[in-house]
Design an enzyme around this catalytic site. Sequence first.
Site, PDB file in Angstrom:
ATOM      1  N   GLU A   1     -11.436 -10.137  13.852  1.00 12.86           N
ATOM      2  CA  GLU A   1     -10.432  -9.196  14.330  1.00 12.86           C
ATOM      3  C   GLU A   1     -11.162  -7.982  14.888  1.00 12.86           C
ATOM      4  OE1 GLU A   1      -6.422  -9.028  12.268  1.00 12.86           O
ATOM      5  OE2 GLU A   1      -7.789  -8.904  10.590  1.00 12.86           O
TER       6      GLU A   1
ATOM      7  N   SER B   1      -7.910  -1.008   0.716  1.00  8.27           N
ATOM      8  CA  SER B   1      -8.921  -1.273   1.737  1.00  8.27           C
ATOM      9  C   SER B   1      -9.628  -0.021   2.227  1.00  8.27           C
ATOM     10  CB  SER B   1      -8.264  -2.042   2.880  1.00  8.27           C
ATOM     11  OG  SER B   1      -9.206  -2.438   3.823  1.00  8.27           O
ATOM     12  N   HIS B   2      -9.388   0.327   3.473  1.00  7.22           N
ATOM     13  CA  HIS B   2     -10.099   1.452   4.097  1.00  7.22           C
ATOM     14  C   HIS B   2      -9.322   2.755   3.987  1.00  7.22           C
ATOM     15  CE1 HIS B   2      -7.468  -0.755   6.686  1.00  7.22           C
ATOM     16  NE2 HIS B   2      -7.196   0.372   7.294  1.00  7.22           N
TER      17      HIS B   2
ATOM     18  N   ARG C   1       0.850  -1.204   0.000  1.00  7.51           N
ATOM     19  CA  ARG C   1       0.000   0.000   0.000  1.00  7.51           C
ATOM     20  C   ARG C   1       0.867   1.228   0.000  1.00  7.51           C
ATOM     21  NH1 ARG C   1      -4.803  -1.119   4.315  1.00  7.51           N
ATOM     22  NH2 ARG C   1      -5.224  -3.165   3.454  1.00  7.51           N
TER      23      ARG C   1
ATOM     24  N   ASP D   1     -14.467  -5.850   2.877  1.00  9.35           N
ATOM     25  CA  ASP D   1     -14.202  -6.947   3.811  1.00  9.35           C
ATOM     26  C   ASP D   1     -14.480  -6.568   5.267  1.00  9.35           C
ATOM     27  OD1 ASP D   1     -11.995  -5.315   3.873  1.00  9.35           O
ATOM     28  OD2 ASP D   1     -10.513  -6.913   3.610  1.00  9.35           O
ATOM     29  N   ARG D   2     -14.552  -5.258   5.559  1.00  6.76           N
ATOM     30  CA  ARG D   2     -14.844  -4.839   6.940  1.00  6.76           C
ATOM     31  C   ARG D   2     -16.321  -4.496   7.124  1.00  6.76           C
ATOM     32  NH1 ARG D   2     -10.063  -1.058   9.322  1.00  6.76           N
ATOM     33  NH2 ARG D   2      -8.378  -2.529   8.894  1.00  6.76           N
TER      34      ARG D   2
ATOM     35  N   ASP E   1     -13.155  -1.927   0.182  1.00  9.28           N
ATOM     36  CA  ASP E   1     -13.130  -3.177  -0.585  1.00  9.28           C
ATOM     37  C   ASP E   1     -14.101  -4.225  -0.057  1.00  9.28           C
ATOM     38  OD1 ASP E   1     -11.499  -3.402   1.695  1.00  9.28           O
ATOM     39  OD2 ASP E   1     -10.395  -5.087   0.827  1.00  9.28           O
TER      40      ASP E   1
ATOM     41  N   ASP F   1     -16.185  -1.144   4.423  1.00  7.49           N
ATOM     42  CA  ASP F   1     -15.028  -0.363   3.975  1.00  7.49           C
ATOM     43  C   ASP F   1     -14.906  -0.395   2.451  1.00  7.49           C
ATOM     44  OD1 ASP F   1     -14.056  -2.938   3.634  1.00  7.49           O
ATOM     45  OD2 ASP F   1     -12.017  -2.405   4.252  1.00  7.49           O
TER      46      ASP F   1
ATOM     47  N   LYS G   1     -11.967 -11.848   5.214  1.00  8.42           N
ATOM     48  CA  LYS G   1     -13.077 -11.398   6.032  1.00  8.42           C
ATOM     49  C   LYS G   1     -14.146 -10.867   5.085  1.00  8.42           C
ATOM     50  CE  LYS G   1     -10.487  -7.169   7.067  1.00  8.42           C
ATOM     51  NZ  LYS G   1      -9.034  -7.331   7.174  1.00  8.42           N
TER      52      LYS G   1
ATOM     53  N   THR H   1      -2.041 -10.376  14.041  1.00  2.00           N
ATOM     54  CA  THR H   1      -2.921  -9.492  13.277  1.00  2.00           C
ATOM     55  C   THR H   1      -2.782  -9.751  11.774  1.00  2.00           C
ATOM     56  OG1 THR H   1      -2.813  -7.829  14.980  1.00  2.00           O
ATOM     57  CG2 THR H   1      -3.369  -7.062  12.770  1.00  2.00           C
TER      58      THR H   1
HETATM   59  C1  G1P Z   1      -5.142  -3.401  10.024  1.00  2.98           C
HETATM   60  C2  G1P Z   1      -5.871  -4.126  11.129  1.00  2.98           C
HETATM   61  C3  G1P Z   1      -5.805  -5.619  10.915  1.00  2.98           C
HETATM   62  C4  G1P Z   1      -6.350  -5.968   9.526  1.00  2.98           C
HETATM   63  C5  G1P Z   1      -5.631  -5.147   8.464  1.00  2.98           C
HETATM   64  C6  G1P Z   1      -6.248  -5.338   7.091  1.00  2.98           C
HETATM   65  O1  G1P Z   1      -3.789  -3.761  10.032  1.00  2.98           O
HETATM   66  O2  G1P Z   1      -5.348  -3.791  12.397  1.00  2.98           O
HETATM   67  O3  G1P Z   1      -6.528  -6.280  11.915  1.00  2.98           O
HETATM   68  O4  G1P Z   1      -6.197  -7.320   9.251  1.00  2.98           O
HETATM   69  O5  G1P Z   1      -5.701  -3.759   8.788  1.00  2.98           O
HETATM   70  O6  G1P Z   1      -7.585  -4.950   7.053  1.00  2.98           O
HETATM   71  P1  G1P Z   1      -2.652  -2.842  10.706  1.00  2.98           P
HETATM   72  O7  G1P Z   1      -2.758  -1.491  10.079  1.00  2.98           O
HETATM   73  O8  G1P Z   1      -2.985  -2.776  12.169  1.00  2.98           O
HETATM   74  O9  G1P Z   1      -1.366  -3.566  10.439  1.00  2.98           O
HETATM   75 ZN    ZN Z   2     -10.742  -3.809   3.588  1.00  6.41          ZN
END
Ligand code: G1P
Ligand code: ZN
Length: 560
Positions: free
Chosen positions: A374, A116-117, A24, A290-291, A288, A286, A387, A355
């Site tokens: 999570e 993602s988010h 990313r 998955d959240r 994509d 979110d 997810k 994680t």
């Molecule tokens: C974050 C979340 C983690 C999740 C990931 C992808 O990662 O904490 O649980 O799996 O996004 O959605 P982090 O930024 O903490 O490494």
């Molecule tokens: Zn996502």
Amino acid sequence: MSFTSIIVQSSPFDGQKLGTSGLRKAVSVFQQKHYTENFVQSILSALGEQVTGSTLVVGGDGRYFMTEAVKIITRMAASNGVAKLVIGQNGVLSTPAVSCIIRKRSATGGIILTASHNPGGPKGDFGIKYNISNGGPAPESVTNRIFECTKAISEYKTCPDLLVDIGSIGVQEYQVDGRKFIVEIIDSVTDYVDYMKEIFNFGELKAYLTNQEKPFKVVADAMHGVVGPYATRIFCSELGLPSESCINCVPKDDFGGHHPDPNLTYAADLVALMKKGIHAFGAAFDGDGDRNMILGQNGFFVNPSDSIAVIAANAKCIPYFQKTGVKGLARSMPTSGALDRVAKGDGLQLFEVPTGWKFFGNLMDADKLSLCGEESFGTGSDHIREKDGLWAVLAWLSILASRKQTIKEIMKAHWTKYGRNFFTRYDYENVDSEAAQKMMTNLRQLVQEASFVGKCYTEGNKSYTVKLGDDFEYEDPIDKSISKKQGLRIIFEDGSRVIFRLSGTGSSGATIRLYVDSFEANQDRHNMMAADILKPLVTIALKISQLQELTGRQAPTVIT
Ligand code: G1P
Ligand code: ZN
């Protein structure tokens, strides 16, 4: 049509290391000449001999730069010997849909285009992630191989003249370097929705939601991410809800300028709408898909750590689990212990993994795990290997339809039966990297000192004695691989936990995450505000870590 590949000379870029969930970076980083090509070549090279004759699924969340990336991938896949690409129409596929399609079509793997988010648009972030044949994120053995390729790259193969039409559903056939190359453009939504109809009882859900005497008002907020078309198809076309049930469901390549992260801070508009008391159920997703965030009437917030615990405790309300049973439960290390209590109560095995969703896949493939979650708004099961936001919503709706109670009633009954874990997470975003590293280094040293165990910290009238301090390490029970340095844990005698991690998904500076989890058996205290219950522990955590002194940050950016 016949095409010939060319070889383009290139050289490595620094920092193409995959984080918690792929690579990313800011869009402008991906737009640099050769940058995206280098990374795509590294994915394809890391596949080794597997690439020849392979089938890959390609799709993403519709964010800015995605269609350019799809073009780059198509041309390079053709030149590297991939036999077939399955691409969502216009490149669009949610992350859970990619996982579902990889599995359904027995593909070699998939490339997901998402950050993602993280915010999108020309000034936002982009991301590329590789998923393996089980449909899940590549494990560290694969991501390390990809990273090694990015460091050694000197050229990439592409087919500059190949222009695939990603807008029209159907199969296209090309000849590239004398080989057949097939591109199949599929409807972005259908495979996924068909699968949801196998997992859940749509007939029962529809009857419950559209009950003439007492219709159940739902609002789903896609935050202008990829979920929009999936949510509209499921909630309106399949389950018969009115169109106003789906808000922000037209995807935008910059997510309307917002942060497409379903939490109380970034989905504040949905929270405000729910507080009006009109809807019985609210959900946000979110970028994509998955959240998820689940809200009850009047904005009653379901903590994600509780959400997975409730789904696990009520799995029998979901047809899929009536068939498969529940094989085991798992959560990421920082996620609260609510799920552990369901496992204990129901005699199920519980796994605690680092994680990141990639750690659940092996357990699922070995038939040891059915449901996992999570704290970061990720909820899912072994129906796919990602997810899955919409799955979580359908799981909750199935529980509500079966128990005929409100979300709040279900939560309260759950806490009465299992006790309540209060949980909070503080995020300090974009902290100076050096300061964050220093804090973690100091803390790592402190928690690992022999004299740390037994130390007592007092705040107000609460005292906590340290039972254990460590840097979480995980040995995968299946492949025995070891993941080190997965978060600093301080566990107190009463089971309360304080955890510090650095995010692996940010694109600039460092993000410090502080997680606080505290169990409360006393029912009289279950109605208290999490913030009040957890305040002493938060203060102790800040003192032990010297976070404020070292980073200059007096307050977190986001609290969940
Ligand atoms: C974050 C979340 C983690 C999740 C990931 C992808 O990662 O904490 O649980 O799996 O996004 O959605 P982090 O930024 O903490 O490494
Ligand atoms: Zn996502």
